[in-house]
Design a protein around this motif. Sequence first.
Motif, short mmCIF file in Angstrom:
data_model
loop_
_atom_site.label_atom_id
_atom_site.label_comp_id
_atom_site.label_asym_id
_atom_site.label_seq_id
_atom_site.Cartn_x
_atom_site.Cartn_y
_atom_site.Cartn_z
N LEU A 66 -12.36 -18.86 -39.73
CA LEU A 66 -11.34 -17.85 -40.03
C LEU A 66 -11.20 -16.84 -38.90
N TYR A 67 -12.32 -16.44 -38.33
CA TYR A 67 -12.25 -15.45 -37.26
C TYR A 67 -11.42 -15.96 -36.08
N ILE A 68 -11.73 -17.15 -35.58
CA ILE A 68 -11.03 -17.68 -34.41
C ILE A 68 -9.57 -18.00 -34.73
N THR A 69 -9.34 -18.65 -35.85
CA THR A 69 -7.98 -19.12 -36.15
C THR A 69 -7.03 -17.97 -36.50
N VAL A 70 -7.48 -17.06 -37.36
CA VAL A 70 -6.60 -15.93 -37.72
C VAL A 70 -6.39 -15.01 -36.52
N MET A 71 -7.41 -14.85 -35.69
CA MET A 71 -7.25 -14.05 -34.47
C MET A 71 -6.21 -14.70 -33.55
N THR A 72 -6.19 -16.03 -33.49
CA THR A 72 -5.19 -16.72 -32.69
C THR A 72 -3.79 -16.49 -33.24
N VAL A 73 -3.67 -16.55 -34.57
CA VAL A 73 -2.37 -16.29 -35.21
C VAL A 73 -1.90 -14.88 -34.90
N MET A 74 -2.82 -13.92 -34.94
CA MET A 74 -2.47 -12.53 -34.62
C MET A 74 -2.03 -12.40 -33.16
N GLY A 75 -2.69 -13.10 -32.28
CA GLY A 75 -2.33 -13.04 -30.86
C GLY A 75 -0.93 -13.56 -30.60
#
Length: 287
Positions: A66-75
Motif C-alpha cells: 500500500l505504501y509504494i502503490t498509493v504513493m505512486t498514485v499520489m505522485g
Amino acid sequence: MAESKEEDVKVGASKFREKQPLGTAAQSDKDYKEASPAPLFEPGELKSWSFYRAGIAEFVATFLFLYITVMTVMGVGRAKNKCASVGTQGIAWAFGGMIFALVYCTAGISGGHINPAVTFGMFLARKLSLTRAVFYMVMQCVGAICGAGVVKVFMKGPYETLKGGANIVSHGYTKGDGLGAEIVGTFVLVYAVFSATDAKRNARDSHVPILAPLPIGFAVFLVHLATIPITGTGINPARSLGAAIIYNRDHAWDDHWIFWVGPFIGAALAAVYHQIVIRAIPFKSRA
C-alpha cells in the motif's frame, strides 16, 4: 526389405516408449504426490510460532504494498500532466512490480498472498485452514490501513485533494461495469496464482524454469492496465479497504461493496475452474 523397415519402425516406437500417460494425470507418484487437503479447523496452529510469523509477514508485505502503490498514485496525481510523471503505465508497473517483489520475499513464509481474495481462493481449494485464512485476511487489512496511513502522513494536504488512492467506479461507468471488471480482473490474478504455484504443473513442466512470482506480478500489471480507467483497479479487498478508511469520504464508501464482492466472486470462480477443470483427475476404470 519392406518388412525390415516395418520392423525398424516398431523398434523405434517401442525404444522410446511413453512412460506416463498424456493428459491431466501425467505425473506418477515418483514425480509428484498430491498434497492432502488442509483441515477446516486446525487449533494446533495457534500454538505454533510459524503461524504468527506468517501473519506478520502478510502484515508487513501488505503495508509495503500500500505504501509504494498509493504513493505512486499520489505522485501521478500531483504532476502537472501525465508526461511529467510515470503515468497510468507507471502505476500499473508499481502494483505489478511490488507484487512480484513481495511474493518473492514472503512465499516461503506465508505463501505470499498479500490479498484477501487470493487467501479466499486458496482456502476454497483447501490449501490452508479456515483459522489461517481468517488470520491472514485480518493481518492483510490491518497492514493495508497502516500503509495508506503512512502515505497520508507524508502527503498531508495533497492526499485529500487526490482522493487518497481510494477505489471508486469512474464517471461514465455503471456499478455493473465496475463489478464485472473486478470479477474478471481477480479471476485473472487468482488463476495466475494457482497456475504458478501448482506443484503438479511444476513437476510436469520442470524443463521450463520460471519464477512463480513473475507471472503473478505480470497478471497484476496487465489487469491494472485494463481496469484503472474503470475502478482504479481493486482486485484486492485489503488495498481498497485501507485506502477507503484513511481517505474516509462518503463517495469512497458508496461503491466499496464492489471491491469485496467482485474479488471474492472472481477468486471463487478461479478456484473452481482450476480445481475442477484444470486439475481434474480422470475416472479410473475398475479392474
